[in-house]
Design an enzyme around this catalytic site. Structure first.
Site, PDB file in Angstrom:
ATOM      1  N   ILE A   1      37.185  27.607  31.131  1.00 18.83           N
ATOM      2  CA  ILE A   1      38.640  27.418  31.127  1.00 18.83           C
ATOM      3  C   ILE A   1      38.989  26.026  31.649  1.00 18.83           C
ATOM      4  CG2 ILE A   1      40.835  28.351  31.915  1.00 18.83           C
ATOM      5  CD1 ILE A   1      39.301  30.266  30.138  1.00 18.83           C
TER       6      ILE A   1
ATOM      7  N   GLY B   1      38.726  28.119  39.117  1.00 18.34           N
ATOM      8  CA  GLY B   1      38.173  29.139  38.222  1.00 18.34           C
ATOM      9  C   GLY B   1      36.831  28.727  37.674  1.00 18.34           C
TER      10      GLY B   1
ATOM     11  N   CYS C   1      33.248  31.547  45.204  1.00 17.91           N
ATOM     12  CA  CYS C   1      32.663  30.347  44.583  1.00 17.91           C
ATOM     13  C   CYS C   1      31.606  29.679  45.450  1.00 17.91           C
ATOM     14  CB  CYS C   1      33.772  29.350  44.265  1.00 17.91           C
ATOM     15  SG  CYS C   1      34.890  29.093  45.658  1.00 17.91           S
TER      16      CYS C   1
ATOM     17  N   GLU D   1      38.579  23.167  40.665  1.00 15.16           N
ATOM     18  CA  GLU D   1      37.735  23.779  41.691  1.00 15.16           C
ATOM     19  C   GLU D   1      36.934  24.883  41.002  1.00 15.16           C
ATOM     20  OE1 GLU D   1      37.894  23.520  45.394  1.00 15.16           O
ATOM     21  OE2 GLU D   1      38.820  21.561  45.083  1.00 15.16           O
TER      22      GLU D   1
END
Lengths: 521, 491
Positions: A234, A230, A287, A252
């Site tokens: 967070i 994410g 990503c 990741e």
């Protein structure tokens, strides 16, 4: 004290609901998961889940090769029997084109399963380690042990792949697993819960659905490892929660993945590959999607022209009508991307696209030229269909542009035929992974560790790296009772010291000299 | 003089920022990346040890009353080996590792490149203050990083000496020693590091990891735990006893993270074991061990009081079967053995880290595995003495610890081919040998493609035919691809 994760409220207002299809065989399981959703999943529930999984793990359920291969085979079967449902859920959550769902989610997970099944016996075997004169006679090995009970927190953009790929590694390594899929992709989340309950061993593998409260409850527990996919904000919360229990983490994350485009290349192929990695990957919401381009002032125009040409070839004159682009996942992200586009110093730099359709959450493939370095679009990860192009005088200047951001991205790309430039790229640019003359495809090679560095994350997985990341590499040294080196033992003496030194030096002559000295004294 | 000034002026957040800034500039300038720089530093470290061994031994005597043999071998010789191995293998370690690529990206080639992480922080411990400071530094240098070393203030003589020697022998623009205690460590932990390696206890480890979380800094935590020793019957009891003594009292008087913490043996064997201990302990340390020169002292009065508290607990003090004598002035506690202490006593619930050795007795030796796992916390090491092959197999299968040794204690630390680190409460990550190099590197995946062989099937507009072909391509089978090309595979 419960952890606080905060997400903007708006995303809940616009949340699309998903009603699972009821099939004859699965009614009970569907009802169970609806009931679970209605009942609150709080700290007590989280404790119960961990307790149950720990008992399963302690009973040795997950450790046998048979259990692991059964689960992986079941996962393959699950995908074979449910591909249409998976594609439908991804369409529901992301309007993801069927090809992307079938290939970049389902086929990738299948491939991961197959690699694990093929190599598992070999991965499980202890690795022999050489021993030295110091412990002679001895033998040693490194044994891969399951960590225990692990937590996998997935993301919304590849909600199927990013949920199950880590789970494959966790299973292969012999762990019990809790998977927490992203609530921002609720159709896939529900489907995963249902399919996991149907196909996998529920006493060892569980899916917990939910949002902030449920994730917080899970994070309060003690896990043997947490793998989170994410964003950085967070991730810090996850790692802080893990710190309380000394739980190791794999994070990741993402970053601004740059693409350096040199001159004297096959521009058409390069452009196509950039488009495939950007708009062809969940419409830039990936990503490792190319985030922005750096090219020389002299190349810029031909590059832009090439993009315009290929984008039209791929998506037609009106990309809003193309079925081959994911939508923007929700209104939150739509607003975020609009904000990037609408910034004063940026909106004037749009040279292609820029159209939006708020109702259908669509933004056309958009290219911007020469946006200021301090604009929002150049300081935040874009994660959408906007592609800024930054210009430099000499292509070598691009390395400074990349490094000056101070953060290391998850991936970086270079298109060139210049060997020295390739070498400089690999030597100078620090990122999770690099690709020369393509984008994003390194993800598909299971021999390459997939993970970030610095702000783009820590740890890696895929292939054997998944197995390793969910294992404890336990050193084991075996000795016999013969040949006990009395020089270790008190009372200490000069002679013993010399002999031990010689032993540690590993030189036979040294040992002989020391022994002679010993006998002399 | 430079160092004394630093100590007197407060080393605060500003100072920490300055240090990191300077090291980052050095790193960015590429100073630490070359093979030559790394080799020069490691060679200088060897020279440093060759030219200063007496001073190092003296500092360790000062801080811990560590016997010369232990200092020379378990601190200096170990570190020299570490340096020598790195010097020998570094070229090989630095080389990228080729990786096979598949049909999916054909034609392509790939490799995994080891990149230095950048600027790393090493926080060391007091019990092996020389080894545990410089061994990680060896790895960080070999991997091409800039380094800050923060030695433990609980061993101040070694900390000062390290600061002095590092400044004299190593490249101060890239490797710095920061002395101090809580305020200085806190100031350092507020900065953004590319990796932090901490050796110490679980309480501080949580603080370190929480600080690291703010910057997404990866950590290696080398902690401890209660390392158990299972002693079976039918063994060479004398050798086993000697090896346990060497690992316990012969390792900084039990103040070592992998020292045997407690023993588990059968009720039938216990007395024989105790007698063997009494015999060998006397052989090693004489009738009055408080006077033996071959035992480290307890490091300070804090730990002395802590250990006494363990000994003096009501239900425990009556279980002493050997030793128990203490000398508060000289911070000495005699090698002490206790038999059958209750499972809920303090001494069985905290890491002992001292010269006290409880023996727990059970009915069958196989029961020991449950006992070890019962505590819930995984130790840094676990040991088994047996000649029974099945028991060895069960031990390796059932006991989870950082590392295991069969028929000896602690020696696995000396094998650089074995990763040294904990699991669960005993830590995360590992080092030694190539593992040190790897832990301070980023393993960067690199894939090379050319412009030839461009797979049109990737590109929109998507069609059923392209989907079929892509599926076959990812499936990796040539037959599958041919079938798809011919339109024979399912849509």
């Amino acid at each position: 004290m419960p952890l606080k994760l905060t997400l903007p409220h708006r995303h809940y207002r616009r949340r699309r609901s998903f009603r699972p299809k009821k099939s004859q065989n699965n009614v009970n399981h569907v009802m169970a998961s609806e009931e679970e959703k209605k009942a609150v999943f709080d700290t007590e529930s989280a404790k119960e889940v961990v307790k149950e999984l720990r008992a399963s793990f302690a009973a040795g359920k997950t450790k046998s090769y048979e259990w692991r291969s059964t689960q992986l085979n079941a996962m393959l079967k699950m995908m074979e029997e449910n591909e249409p449902q998976i594609v439908a859920a991804l369409r529901d959550d992301l309007s993801k084109p069927e090809l992307e769902s079938s290939i970049y989610e389902v086929a990738m997970v299948k491939s991961s399963c197959r690699v694990a099944l093929k190599k598992l016996k070999h991965w499980i075997m202890p690795e022999k380690a050489k021993t030295s004169l110091i412990t002679f006679p001895s033998s040693a090995e490194i044994v891969s042990e399951p960590l225990g009970v692990v937590l996998v927190i997935s993301a919304w953009n590849y909600p199927f792949l990013l949920s199950l790929d880590p789970v494959i590694g966790a299973i292969a390594a012999g762990n019990a697993v809790v998977l927490k899929p992203s609530e921002i992709a609720p159709a896939t989340s529900s489907l995963l819960a249902r399919l996991a309950a149907d196909y996998l061993d529920r006493s060892c593998i569980k899916v917990v659905e939910g949002a902030v409260p449920e994730t917080s409850a899970l994070l309060e527990q003690k896990w043997d490892k947490i793998l989170y996919t994410g964003n950085g904000r967070i991730a810090r919360i996850v790692m802080a929660a893990a710190a309380k229990h000394l739980t190791p983490v794999v994070l990741e994350l993402g970053g601004k993945c740059p693409v350096i485009v040199d001159s004297d290349i096959n521009l058409q192929v390069a452009t196509r590959r950039i488009i495939a990695g950007k708009w062809g990957c969940n419409n830039g919401q990936a990503c490792i999607s190319p985030d922005y381009i750096i090219t020389t002032k002299s190349c810029a125009q031909t590059l832009v022209d090439s993009f315009k040409c290929e984008l039209e070839r791929f998506y037609g004159k009106n990309p809003f009508e193309s079925k081959d682009l994911s939508r923007i996942v929700n209104f939150n992200h739509f607003a975020r991307l609009s904000k990037l586009l609408d910034e004063d110093k940026v909106s004037s730099k749009i040279i292609h696209g820029g159209e939006r359709d708020e109702e259908n959450l669509r933004i056309a493939p958009t290219i911007l030229l020469d946006v200021p370095q301090d604009s929002l679009i150049m300081t935040e990860e874009i994660f959408g269909p906007l592609l800024p192009i930054i210009l430099v005088d000499k292509v070598e200047d691009s390395f400074d542009v990349i490094n000056s951001s101070g953060t290391k991205p998850l991936a970086a790309y270079l298109f060139t035929n210049n060997k020295k430039l390739k070498e400089k790229f690999v030597a100078t640019v620090s990122a999770g992974g690099l690709v020369v003359n393509d984008t994003t495809v390194h993800l598909a090679e299971h021999t390459l560790p997939f993970g970030g560095v610095g702000d783009s994350g820590m740890g890696a997985y895929h292939g054997k790296f998944s197995f390793d990341t969910f294992s404890h590499k336990k050193a084991v040294l075996y000795r016999g009772f013969a040949c006990d080196a009395f020089v270790r033992y008190p009372p200490y003496s000069r002679g013993k010291l010399r002999l031990l030194e010689a032993l540690f030096n590993g030189s036979f002559f040294g040992i002989i000299r020391a022994l002679l000295g010993w006998f002399k004294s």
